[in-house]
Design an enzyme around this catalytic site. Structure first.
Site, PDB file in Angstrom:
ATOM      1  N   GLN A  12      55.506  -4.958  40.387  1.00 40.61           N
ATOM      2  CA  GLN A  12      56.163  -4.231  39.289  1.00 40.61           C
ATOM      3  C   GLN A  12      55.358  -3.021  38.828  1.00 40.61           C
ATOM      4  O   GLN A  12      55.683  -2.442  37.797  1.00 40.61           O
ATOM      5  CB  GLN A  12      56.386  -5.169  38.089  1.00 40.61           C
ATOM      6  CG  GLN A  12      57.337  -6.301  38.348  1.00 40.61           C
ATOM      7  CD  GLN A  12      58.776  -5.847  38.575  1.00 40.61           C
ATOM      8  OE1 GLN A  12      59.157  -4.722  38.248  1.00 40.61           O
ATOM      9  NE2 GLN A  12      59.593  -6.711  39.156  1.00 40.61           N
ATOM     10  N   ASP A  61      48.999  -8.673  42.039  1.00 40.62           N
ATOM     11  CA  ASP A  61      50.401  -8.581  42.419  1.00 40.62           C
ATOM     12  C   ASP A  61      50.941  -7.286  41.805  1.00 40.62           C
ATOM     13  O   ASP A  61      51.133  -7.202  40.594  1.00 40.62           O
ATOM     14  CB  ASP A  61      51.124  -9.826  41.871  1.00 40.62           C
ATOM     15  CG  ASP A  61      52.638  -9.724  41.955  1.00 40.62           C
ATOM     16  OD1 ASP A  61      53.152  -8.667  42.355  1.00 40.62           O
ATOM     17  OD2 ASP A  61      53.307 -10.708  41.595  1.00 40.62           O
ATOM     18  N   LYS A 119      61.299  -2.672  45.530  1.00 41.65           N
ATOM     19  CA  LYS A 119      61.140  -2.368  44.101  1.00 41.65           C
ATOM     20  C   LYS A 119      60.570  -0.966  43.915  1.00 41.65           C
ATOM     21  O   LYS A 119      60.265  -0.545  42.800  1.00 41.65           O
ATOM     22  CB  LYS A 119      60.238  -3.399  43.438  1.00 41.65           C
ATOM     23  CG  LYS A 119      60.868  -4.796  43.395  1.00 41.65           C
ATOM     24  CD  LYS A 119      59.952  -5.767  42.696  1.00 41.65           C
ATOM     25  CE  LYS A 119      60.276  -7.207  43.006  1.00 41.65           C
ATOM     26  NZ  LYS A 119      61.451  -7.710  42.341  1.00 41.65           N
ATOM     27  N   HIS A 125      54.852 -14.258  38.035  1.00 46.08           N
ATOM     28  CA  HIS A 125      56.058 -14.533  38.830  1.00 46.08           C
ATOM     29  C   HIS A 125      55.791 -15.792  39.660  1.00 46.08           C
ATOM     30  O   HIS A 125      54.640 -16.051  40.048  1.00 46.08           O
ATOM     31  CB  HIS A 125      56.300 -13.333  39.755  1.00 46.08           C
ATOM     32  CG  HIS A 125      57.583 -13.351  40.493  1.00 46.08           C
ATOM     33  ND1 HIS A 125      57.751 -14.054  41.661  1.00 46.08           N
ATOM     34  CD2 HIS A 125      58.766 -12.748  40.244  1.00 46.08           C
ATOM     35  CE1 HIS A 125      58.988 -13.877  42.104  1.00 46.08           C
ATOM     36  NE2 HIS A 125      59.630 -13.080  41.266  1.00 46.08           N
ATOM     37  N   CYS A 174      62.383 -15.774  37.660  1.00 41.91           N
ATOM     38  CA  CYS A 174      61.323 -16.366  38.498  1.00 41.91           C
ATOM     39  C   CYS A 174      60.003 -16.429  37.737  1.00 41.91           C
ATOM     40  O   CYS A 174      58.925 -16.172  38.303  1.00 41.91           O
ATOM     41  CB  CYS A 174      61.137 -15.604  39.805  1.00 41.91           C
ATOM     42  SG  CYS A 174      62.566 -15.697  40.871  1.00 41.91           S
TER      43      CYS A 174
HETATM   44  N1  PMP Z   1      55.802 -10.513  41.772  1.00 48.37           N
HETATM   45  C1  PMP Z   1      56.481  -9.874  40.821  1.00 48.37           C
HETATM   46  C2  PMP Z   1      55.764  -9.433  39.572  1.00 48.37           C
HETATM   47  C3  PMP Z   1      57.836  -9.606  41.011  1.00 48.37           C
HETATM   48  O1  PMP Z   1      58.516  -8.954  40.071  1.00 48.37           O
HETATM   49  C4  PMP Z   1      58.461 -10.032  42.196  1.00 48.37           C
HETATM   50  C5  PMP Z   1      59.938  -9.789  42.427  1.00 48.37           C
HETATM   51  N2  PMP Z   1      60.749 -10.092  41.331  1.00 48.37           N
HETATM   52  C6  PMP Z   1      57.704 -10.684  43.152  1.00 48.37           C
HETATM   53  C7  PMP Z   1      56.364 -10.905  42.913  1.00 48.37           C
HETATM   54  C8  PMP Z   1      58.278 -11.146  44.447  1.00 48.37           C
HETATM   55  O2  PMP Z   1      58.685 -10.041  45.198  1.00 48.37           O
HETATM   56  P1  PMP Z   1      59.542 -10.248  46.533  1.00 48.37           P
HETATM   57  O3  PMP Z   1      60.708 -11.096  46.131  1.00 48.37           O
HETATM   58  O4  PMP Z   1      59.951  -8.852  46.890  1.00 48.37           O
HETATM   59  O5  PMP Z   1      58.664 -10.888  47.521  1.00 48.37           O
END
Ligand code: PMP
Length: 417
Positions: free
Chosen positions: A214, A211, A237, A134, A375
């Site tokens: 997910q 991270d 999430k 991401h 993203c």
């Molecule tokens: N890492 C991953 C794998 C994600 O899916 C996301 C959110 N789509 C993020 C980081 C960023 O999370 P946040 O927008 O809640 O900070």
């Protein structure tokens, strides 16, 4: 389209149907059709317990935390700090002090980049990420590389979206100062073998940031067993509110870090000669925090603790397999990312229809998906597509949601095929 291939039973005792009753937002019609909410990788719906906990806090206990001695402040502090205990237990942290509340995953990764790595980073040092991260696990490192003359190294994935572990191993060398990988790819659903990655990096004395945005609500996670150095995730999430999340860090590493934000609550003493920092985790929690959000995240965590996350993983994986079996029968549909054992995330493109149009037609059928680059532009580039449509499952999705998705895709095919 033949439904025969889609008629794979979801063989699990896990009762998604029973869970749905706890999620008021799932019980509605969208564009005259029952809502099939398949945008869980972007954000999940909230159970009544989370909504009520936040509303009860504002209705009865609202006060600032930590600094007052009156009853409401005591209650607010107890609930806020109670959430820290719940979160520590949930991810298997050794100590509650290792749980730092942040605004979410992005905020947590930036905190590690700025608080841990920036003061140590030298020109020529290397940070290793995977090709399908991401943006929030790429850009903070890229910014550091630019300011410090360091180098971002990228481990590739194969055509299924599986990480090339041998290539990753080759990238970890004497100049490597951090390996940062997602446990589950939000774009493709690939589950990275984080245990192996951590062992590999630790053998070279390199810390690892995972991270977990997910993963935490889709499969069991234990940071102590993993021996992760840093682990980040977002409440929204995992059935909690937006604007809050967690940075888990091993105590010794957090202790060695500088605060990134100065202000109230993060100090022990302040004078014009200089200031000293509060103990962990407060030195990283400057200012009035998102109290209601953290309390809501605690309630979401209790909800998750009531689930068998192994069963959740099997359930979501089985739903995705059922959906993919049906999707493979649609001419011109290509699934992007077919890693064995992936979670309930399906990214796909259709030869005859732009992702945006696919998403719009699905929405007209009451099916909520996400379209775009998710993203993860480098992941899109790896597969040669600018965007995909993504369906992502959570514990409360059912076969009926899969069937609604497949019926929606039939409609796309008939309109645009
Ligand atoms: N890492 C991953 C794998 C994600 O899916 C996301 C959110 N789509 C993020 C980081 C960023 O999370 P946040 O927008 O809640 O900070």
């Amino acid at each position: 389209m033949s439904r025969a291939e889609a008629d794979i039973p979801v063989a699990t005792a896990f009762s998604a149907q029973a869970l749905r009753a706890q999620f008021p937002a799932l019980d509605q019609q969208v564009n005259g059709k029952p809502l099939a909410y398949l945008d869980n990788a972007a954000t999940t719906q909230k159970p009544r317990a989370v909504i009520d906990r936040i509303s009860d806090y504002y209705a009865r206990d609202n006060a600032n935390v930590h600094r007052a001695i009156h009853e409401l402040s005591r209650r607010a502090t107890e609930a806020y700090e109670g959430a820290r205990d719940t979160l520590a237990r949930f991810i298997g942290a050794g100590r509650r002090e290792e749980i730092v509340f942040t605004r979410g995953t992005t905020d947590a990764i930036n905190l590690v980049a700025q608080g841990y790595l920036a003061p140590r980073l030298k020109a020529g040092d290397e940070i290793v990420v995977s090709e399908i991260e991401h943006h929030s696990n790429i850009v903070p490192w890229q910014m550091l590389c630019e300011s410090h003359g360091a180098i971002l190294r990228v481990a590739p994935v194969d055509d299924r979206g599986v990480l090339d572990l041998a290539a990753l191993q080759r990238l970890i060398g004497p100049r490597t100062v951090m390996v940062a990988v997602g446990q589950v790819s939000n774009a493709l659903g690939t589950v990275h073998p984080v245990q192996q990655i951590i062992d590999m990096a630790h053998a070279a004395d390199v810390p690892v940031l995972v991270d977990g945005a997910q993963s935490v609500s889709h499969l069991p996670v234990d940071v102590s067993t993993l021996n992760a150095d840093f682990f980040c995730f977002s409440a929204h999430k995992m059935f909690g509110p937006t604007g809050t999340g967690v940075l888990y860090g091993r105590e010794a590493l957090l202790d060695s870090m500088s605060p990134v934000q100065g202000g109230g609550d993060m100090i022990e003493t302040v004078s014009f000669q200089g200031s000293t920092w509060n103990s962990l985790p407060y030195k990283f929690e400057a200012g009035t925090p998102n109290i209601a959000g953290v309390i809501g995240m605690g309630a979401a965590t209790e909800f998750l603790e009531g689930l068998d996350l192994e069963a959740v993983y099997r359930h979501e994986h089985a739903l995705a397999e059922r959906a993919e079996a049906g999707m493979r029968a649609i001419p011109g549909l290509r699934i992007i990312g077919e890693a064995p054992g992936k979670t309930g995330i399906i990214s796909f493109v259709m030869q005859t229809a732009h992702a945006q149009d696919v998403g719009t037609i699905l929405d007209q059928m009451g099916v909520a998906t996400r379209t775009g680059h998710h993203c993860a532009m480098p992941a899109m580039a790896r597969f040669g597509v600018p965007a995909t449509t993504r369906a992502s499952f959570a514990c409360y999705n059912t076969e009926a949601d899969v069937d609604a998705l497949l019926a929606g895709l039939d409609k796309v095919s008939s309109l645009l095929g």
